[in-house]
Design a protein around this motif. Structure first.
Motif, PDB file in Angstrom:
ATOM      1  N   GLN A 189       0.819  -1.203   0.000  1.00  0.00           N
ATOM      2  CA  GLN A 189       0.000   0.000   0.000  1.00  0.00           C
ATOM      3  C   GLN A 189       0.864   1.269   0.000  1.00  0.00           C
ATOM      4  OE1 GLN A 189      -3.166   0.176  -0.574  1.00  0.00           O
ATOM      5  NE2 GLN A 189      -3.344  -2.057  -0.665  1.00  0.00           N
ATOM      6  N   CYS A 191      -7.627  -9.490  -0.957  1.00  0.00           N
ATOM      7  CA  CYS A 191      -8.278  -8.203  -1.208  1.00  0.00           C
ATOM      8  C   CYS A 191      -7.316  -7.057  -0.907  1.00  0.00           C
ATOM      9  CB  CYS A 191      -9.543  -8.086  -0.352  1.00  0.00           C
ATOM     10  SG  CYS A 191     -10.477  -6.568  -0.621  1.00  0.00           S
ATOM     11  N   THR A 218      -6.617  -3.889  -3.681  1.00  0.00           N
ATOM     12  CA  THR A 218      -7.354  -2.636  -3.519  1.00  0.00           C
ATOM     13  C   THR A 218      -6.423  -1.507  -3.093  1.00  0.00           C
ATOM     14  OG1 THR A 218      -7.894  -3.296  -1.246  1.00  0.00           O
ATOM     15  CG2 THR A 218      -9.511  -3.802  -2.960  1.00  0.00           C
ATOM     16  N   GLY A 219      -6.999  -0.348  -2.796  1.00  0.00           N
ATOM     17  CA  GLY A 219      -6.210   0.791  -2.322  1.00  0.00           C
ATOM     18  C   GLY A 219      -5.193   1.255  -3.344  1.00  0.00           C
ATOM     19  N   GLN A 244      -4.619  -0.889  -6.549  1.00  0.00           N
ATOM     20  CA  GLN A 244      -5.606  -0.651  -7.597  1.00  0.00           C
ATOM     21  C   GLN A 244      -5.266   0.615  -8.382  1.00  0.00           C
ATOM     22  OE1 GLN A 244      -9.517   0.165  -6.086  1.00  0.00           O
ATOM     23  NE2 GLN A 244     -10.531  -0.424  -8.000  1.00  0.00           N
ATOM     24  N   ASP A 293      -4.686   8.895   6.741  1.00  0.00           N
ATOM     25  CA  ASP A 293      -4.391   7.571   6.208  1.00  0.00           C
ATOM     26  C   ASP A 293      -3.991   6.664   7.361  1.00  0.00           C
ATOM     27  OD1 ASP A 293      -1.233   6.522   5.575  1.00  0.00           O
ATOM     28  OD2 ASP A 293      -1.481   8.516   6.425  1.00  0.00           O
ATOM     29  N   GLN A 339      -4.625   8.767   1.774  1.00  0.00           N
ATOM     30  CA  GLN A 339      -5.980   8.286   2.070  1.00  0.00           C
ATOM     31  C   GLN A 339      -6.426   7.157   1.147  1.00  0.00           C
ATOM     32  OE1 GLN A 339      -5.028  11.522   1.612  1.00  0.00           O
ATOM     33  NE2 GLN A 339      -6.381  12.943   2.658  1.00  0.00           N
ATOM     34  N   SER A 372      -9.222   1.943   1.629  1.00  0.00           N
ATOM     35  CA  SER A 372     -10.113   0.862   1.198  1.00  0.00           C
ATOM     36  C   SER A 372      -9.517  -0.515   1.439  1.00  0.00           C
ATOM     37  CB  SER A 372     -10.469   1.024  -0.282  1.00  0.00           C
ATOM     38  OG  SER A 372      -9.304   0.924  -1.099  1.00  0.00           O
ATOM     39  N   PHE A 393     -10.514  -1.978   4.947  1.00  0.00           N
ATOM     40  CA  PHE A 393     -11.955  -1.950   5.205  1.00  0.00           C
ATOM     41  C   PHE A 393     -12.350  -2.769   6.426  1.00  0.00           C
ATOM     42  CE2 PHE A 393     -11.263  -5.782   2.792  1.00  0.00           C
ATOM     43  CZ  PHE A 393     -12.174  -6.699   3.315  1.00  0.00           C
TER      44      PHE A 393
END
Length: 405
Positions: free
Chosen positions: A113, A151, A155-156, A159, A353, A395, A399, A402
């Motif tokens: 991330q 996931c 994501t985040g 993605q 974040d 930020q 996701s 989550f």
């Protein structure tokens, strides 16, 4: 309309090439009145008054996921675009050697991330270059502690990297690429590419500290416009310390600024140095490792911007890091981090974040109620203490978390 502020940099700092990717006006500094009121009234004693402000680096650039790395990259771009880029570096291979022509692809690394990788990928799109990001699943504990690791890996920021068209290669601690990117760079070179390596966080790059040295001059200009009470400046500045050059740049920039003000006879210089507090965000290395690293980066930046004897002028006394809020791991949300996320959102409508700024906010609020700040005010004849929280973005990673927020 208020006039725009442009930091006036002295030579030789103003002669260092810079490619602007931030907005023309400085990232805004917003007062946080509700948080300031709550912080003051819940303190014992309620004097001094605490005035908290946020510098919104997450609003500093029109490119994707604005944040602190864009400031660093502004000073690296001129080398990327040159006909003979000279920076080709990895910790395991410290030699610097030129590329045989302009860079064609930007290569960098980070945790799954990572905000930095997204900003490098967005920069590549801006410059018309390709991007390759190396993402390590085992950096920190975000992936391992997720209830849905697959996931988390999709994501985040992962993605967004894909949306930006970056090539993504994922590794874990058992892969050689997790610690040494040289084989990847060699592979790209053999395929006809000219890869430009940007180390994680851009801190190991020789120009990595310049962006936040410039930010120090920007903040000083904004202080004058804000007409702050108390000392008339930010007495405490809180910022995340990960790879280290954001904190280091601020240290070197303010050091040069204070030196210039002192030599010009400006009355404000004798208030002492600002307290720049770096909140560490990872427990993987001891605090003294980070302190030595920040000192090295600050001296390196100081030499470039005009401190004549950075080794003497920037010392360990200028480096203030706090490791009490690192939690269980890099990228791991604990109760303090979660409370800080909620506090800032519920009091000021600001989304932080989970990896960096929430830990900084937790540290800042601890300091606000601490004995250090209580003592600081009377020692400097102040009834009010001004605190600046630097929001470095990130930020988009929310996701991926989550299941933990």
């Amino acid at each position: 309309m208020r006039p725009k502020i442009y930091p006036q940099l002295p030579p030789p700092f103003n002669q260092i090439p810079r490619y602007p990717i931030l907005y023309h006006e400085p990232s805004p500094i917003h007062p946080l009145p509700t948080l300031s009121h709550t912080s003051t009234t819940t303190r014992t004693p309620p004097i001094p008054r605490i005035s908290i402000f946020a510098k919104r680096e997450d609003q500093g650039s029109p490119l994707a996921c604005a944040g602190n790395k864009y400031r660093k990259l502004e000073y690296i771009i001129p080398d990327i675009l040159s006909q003979t880029p000279t920076y080709y570096y990895h910790e395991s291979h410290p030699a610097t050697k030129p590329l045989p022509g302009p860079a064609t692809i930007l290569v960098t690394e980070g945790a799954l991330q990572s905000n930095h990788t997204v900003q490098v990928a967005a920069l590549a799109r801006k410059l018309g270059l390709k991007a390759l990001v190396l993402l390590n699943r085992d950096t920190g504990g975000g992936y391992k502690t997720s209830s849905a690791p697959e996931c988390f890996a999709q994501t985040g920021n992962v993605q967004i990297n894909r949306l930006l068209g970056a090539e993504i290669r994922m590794y874990n601690a058992n892969n050689p690429e997790a610690t040494d990117a040289q084989p990847v760079l060699d592979e790209l070179t053999k395929s006809g590419q000219r890869p430009y390596w940007i180390p994680g966080g851009a801190s190991l790059h020789s120009l990595g500290g310049l962006g936040y040295a410039r930010a120090a001059f920007e903040i000083a200009a904004q202080e004058k416009e804000a007409q702050l009470g108390g000392s008339g400046r930010f007495d405490f500045i809180f910022v995340a310390c990960g790879s280290g050059s954001t904190v280091a740049g601020l240290i070197s920039g303010f050091k040069l600024l204070e030196k210039l003000r002192r030599s010009s006879g400006e009355a404000s210089w004798d208030r002492g140095s600002r307290n720049i507090i770096g909140i560490l965000t990872s427990p993987t290395r001891p605090q003294n490792y980070h302190e030595e690293r920040v000192l090295r980066f600050a001296r390196r930046a100081g030499e470039l911007i005009g401190l004549l004897d950075a080794e003497m002028e920037v010392t360990m006394e200028d480096v203030h890091l706090d490791d009490r809020f690192v939690g269980d791991g890099y990228g791991v949300i604990d109760d303090e981090t979660r409370k800080a996320l909620s506090l800032m959102a519920e009091t000021e409508g600001i989304v932080l974040d989970p990896v960096y700024t929430a830990k900084v906010a937790a540290g800042m609020m601890h300091w606000v109620h601490s004995e250090e700040m209580t003592k600081y005010a009377p020692e400097h004849g102040l009834q009010e203490v001004n605190v600046l929280f630097i929001h470095t973005g990130g930020q988009a990673a929310l996701s991926a978390y989550f299941d933990r927020i």
